[in-house]
Design an enzyme around this catalytic site. Structure first.
Site, mmCIF file in Angstrom:
data_model
loop_
_atom_site.group_PDB
_atom_site.id
_atom_site.type_symbol
_atom_site.label_atom_id
_atom_site.label_comp_id
_atom_site.label_asym_id
_atom_site.label_seq_id
_atom_site.Cartn_x
_atom_site.Cartn_y
_atom_site.Cartn_z
ATOM 1 N N GLU A 22 -43.791 6.754 18.758
ATOM 2 C CA GLU A 22 -42.501 6.554 18.091
ATOM 3 C C GLU A 22 -42.425 5.183 17.429
ATOM 4 O O GLU A 22 -42.951 4.200 17.963
ATOM 5 C CB GLU A 22 -41.367 6.663 19.128
ATOM 6 C CG GLU A 22 -41.275 8.028 19.793
ATOM 7 C CD GLU A 22 -40.152 8.119 20.823
ATOM 8 O OE1 GLU A 22 -39.396 7.136 21.000
ATOM 9 O OE2 GLU A 22 -40.046 9.185 21.456
ATOM 10 N N GLU A 33 -36.968 13.172 13.384
ATOM 11 C CA GLU A 33 -36.045 13.773 14.357
ATOM 12 C C GLU A 33 -34.618 13.326 14.069
ATOM 13 O O GLU A 33 -34.329 12.122 13.965
ATOM 14 C CB GLU A 33 -36.454 13.380 15.787
ATOM 15 C CG GLU A 33 -35.522 14.008 16.826
ATOM 16 C CD GLU A 33 -36.059 14.010 18.252
ATOM 17 O OE1 GLU A 33 -37.186 13.531 18.485
ATOM 18 O OE2 GLU A 33 -35.331 14.508 19.137
ATOM 19 N N ASP A 82 -43.204 14.068 25.403
ATOM 20 C CA ASP A 82 -42.718 13.423 26.625
ATOM 21 C C ASP A 82 -41.337 13.970 26.994
ATOM 22 O O ASP A 82 -40.750 13.577 28.009
ATOM 23 C CB ASP A 82 -42.737 11.893 26.515
ATOM 24 C CG ASP A 82 -41.828 11.357 25.434
ATOM 25 O OD1 ASP A 82 -41.254 12.164 24.672
ATOM 26 O OD2 ASP A 82 -41.695 10.117 25.341
ATOM 27 N N SER A 83 -40.831 14.936 26.188
ATOM 28 C CA SER A 83 -39.678 15.740 26.608
ATOM 29 C C SER A 83 -40.015 16.454 27.915
ATOM 30 O O SER A 83 -39.123 16.987 28.583
ATOM 31 C CB SER A 83 -39.296 16.746 25.518
ATOM 32 O OG SER A 83 -40.435 17.443 25.052
ATOM 33 N N ASP A 109 -48.136 13.120 23.441
ATOM 34 C CA ASP A 109 -47.104 12.107 23.180
ATOM 35 C C ASP A 109 -47.392 10.890 24.055
ATOM 36 O O ASP A 109 -47.521 11.018 25.276
ATOM 37 C CB ASP A 109 -45.752 12.703 23.576
ATOM 38 C CG ASP A 109 -44.636 12.300 22.656
ATOM 39 O OD1 ASP A 109 -44.871 11.472 21.757
ATOM 40 O OD2 ASP A 109 -43.526 12.828 22.835
ATOM 41 N N LYS A 160 -49.233 11.073 19.508
ATOM 42 C CA LYS A 160 -48.019 10.783 18.745
ATOM 43 C C LYS A 160 -47.365 9.547 19.351
ATOM 44 O O LYS A 160 -47.376 9.373 20.571
ATOM 45 C CB LYS A 160 -47.037 11.961 18.801
ATOM 46 C CG LYS A 160 -45.700 11.659 18.149
ATOM 47 C CD LYS A 160 -44.843 12.888 17.992
ATOM 48 C CE LYS A 160 -43.983 13.225 19.179
ATOM 49 N NZ LYS A 160 -43.076 12.143 19.628
HETATM 50 O O1 KIV Z 1 -41.128 14.850 23.199
HETATM 51 C C1 KIV Z 1 -40.917 15.729 22.334
HETATM 52 O O2 KIV Z 1 -40.792 16.922 22.632
HETATM 53 C C2 KIV Z 1 -40.839 15.287 20.955
HETATM 54 C C3 KIV Z 1 -40.416 16.301 19.933
HETATM 55 C C4 KIV Z 1 -38.994 16.606 20.079
HETATM 56 C C5 KIV Z 1 -40.762 15.877 18.570
HETATM 57 O O3 KIV Z 1 -41.083 14.160 20.667
#
Ligand code: KIV
Length: 277
Positions: free
Chosen positions: A118, A185, A47-48, A86, A116
Site C-alpha cells: 500500500e 480502493e 491481508d483482509s 499482500d 502487493k
Molecule cells: O486485503 C485485501 O483484500 C485487499 C483488497 C481489498 C484489494 O487489499
C-alpha cells in the site's frame, strides 16, 4: 483450459487488448482451488485475512507469519492463477531492505509470484527496490486499510481538487517505480477513470467504478460467507452463510436424533471375523 500460469505479462496484455479481468481474494487451499478452476487469472491473498478469516478488527494485526502460512495454502491450490501476496503492516514501511527480505519470503517460502503493498509516492523507492531485484509489485492506493486509523474507512481523493491531483500523482509514481498493476480502493469513479486512462499498467478497482481495467472483490464478501454488514462496493453473488447455517443445523439435529450416521456411512466387519470375535 491450458494449465499455463498467468504472468505479469499476461496481465499487461489484458490491458493492452482492452480486456477486463476479474481478481478475487483467497486465504485457503479449497477456495483457491475453486477460483483457479473457474479460470480467474489472479488471486490476491489479501491481508483482509485479518478481518475475514482471523477475526481481527483491522488488518494492522496481521503478521508476516500469518500471511506466509495462508499464501502457501493458496499457492498449493492453484495451477493457473497468478498468486499475489499482500505485504502486512510494517513488513515494508520500515525500509526498502526490510521490504526486500519480507517480499522474498513470499516468493521463496510461500510460492507466490508477486507481492502487493500500500502507498503512493511515499512507497516509490521501496517498489523500485523490489522490482529491480526481480520481485513483481502490485501497488495499492486510495483507501489503504493499513492506514485506516489515520485516514478513516472512507472514499479517498474527493475532498478537493488537490486531494484528487494527489491521487493521480500517487498512481503515476507507483507506475514509474515499476509496479506492474495498481489497486484503486474506494476511489470516486471519475477519478479512477482518469487514472486508468493515464496509466499504461492495469488498474484494479474495488469500489472504484466500472472504468478500471480489472476488478477485485473479497471472496467471503461476494459469496456471503460471513453475515456481517458489507460496504456498498460489494455485490453478493451467493449467500453461503445461510446455506452453511442450514447445513450445520441439519447435521446437528440428525446427530442428536440418531438419523446420522447410518450403516451406509461406515464399513461392516466381515461375517467370519465377527464370528471369531
Ligand atoms: O486485503 C485485501 O483484500 C485487499 C483488497 C481489498 C484489494 O487489499
Amino acid at each position: 483450459m491450458a494449465s499455463v500460469r498467468t504472468t505479469i505479462k499476461t496481465i499487461q496484455e489484458f490491458k493492452d487488448r482492452g480486456e477486463r479481468f476479474p481478481v478475487l481474494t483467497a486465504y485457503d487451499y479449497y477456495t483457491a482451488c475453486a477460483i483457479d478452476e473457474s479460470g480467474v487469472p489472479a488471486i490476491l491473498v489479501g491481508d483482509s485475512l485479518g478481518n475475514v478469516v482471523l477475526g481481527y478488527d483491522s488488518t494492522v494485526s496481521v503478521t508476516m507469519d500469518d500471511m506466509i502460512h495462508h499464501t502457501a495454502a493458496v499457492a498449493r491450490g492453484t495451477k493457473r492463477a497468478l498468486v499475489i501476496a499482500d505485504m502486512p503492516f510494517m513488513s515494508y514501511q520500515t525500509s526498502p531492505q526490510d521490504a526486500l527480505r519480507n517480499a522474498a519470503r513470499f516468493l521463496q517460502e510461500a510460492g507466490a509470484q508477486s507481492v502487493k503493498l500500500e502507498g503512493g509516492e511515499v512507497m516509490a523507492e521501496t517498489i523500485r527496490a523490489l522490482v529491480d531485484r526481480g520481485i513483481p509489485v502490485m501497488g495499492h492506493i486510495g483507501f489503504t486499510p493499513q492506514s485506516e486509523f489515520q485516514i478513516g474507512r472512507r472514499f479517498q481523493g474527493r475532498r478537493n481538487v488537490e486531494d484528487a491531483r494527489k491521487m493521480i500523482r500517487d498512481a503515476e509514481a507507483v507506475q514509474a517505480a515499476g509496479a506492474y498493476s495498481i489497486v484503486l480502493e474506494l476511489v470516486p469513479e471519475q477519478l479512477s477513470q482518469i487514472i486508468t486512462e493515464k496509466l499504461t499498467i492495469p488498474t484494479i478497482g474495488i469500489g472504484s467504478g466500472p472504468h478500471c481495467d480489472a476488478q477485485v472483490q473479497v471472496v467471503s464478501d461476494m459469496l456471503g460467507i460471513v453475515s456481517d454488514h458489507v460496504g456498498r462496493h460489494v455485490k453478493r453473488y451467493a449467500d453461503l452463510s445461510d446455506t452453511i447455517r442450514a447445513a450445520v443445523s441439519e447435521y446437528a439435529q440428525e446427530v442428536r436424533d440418531g438419523t446420522f450416521p447410518t450403516s451406509e456411512h461406515t464399513r461392516p466387519l466381515s461375517e467370519d471375523i465377527l464370528k471369531d470375535l
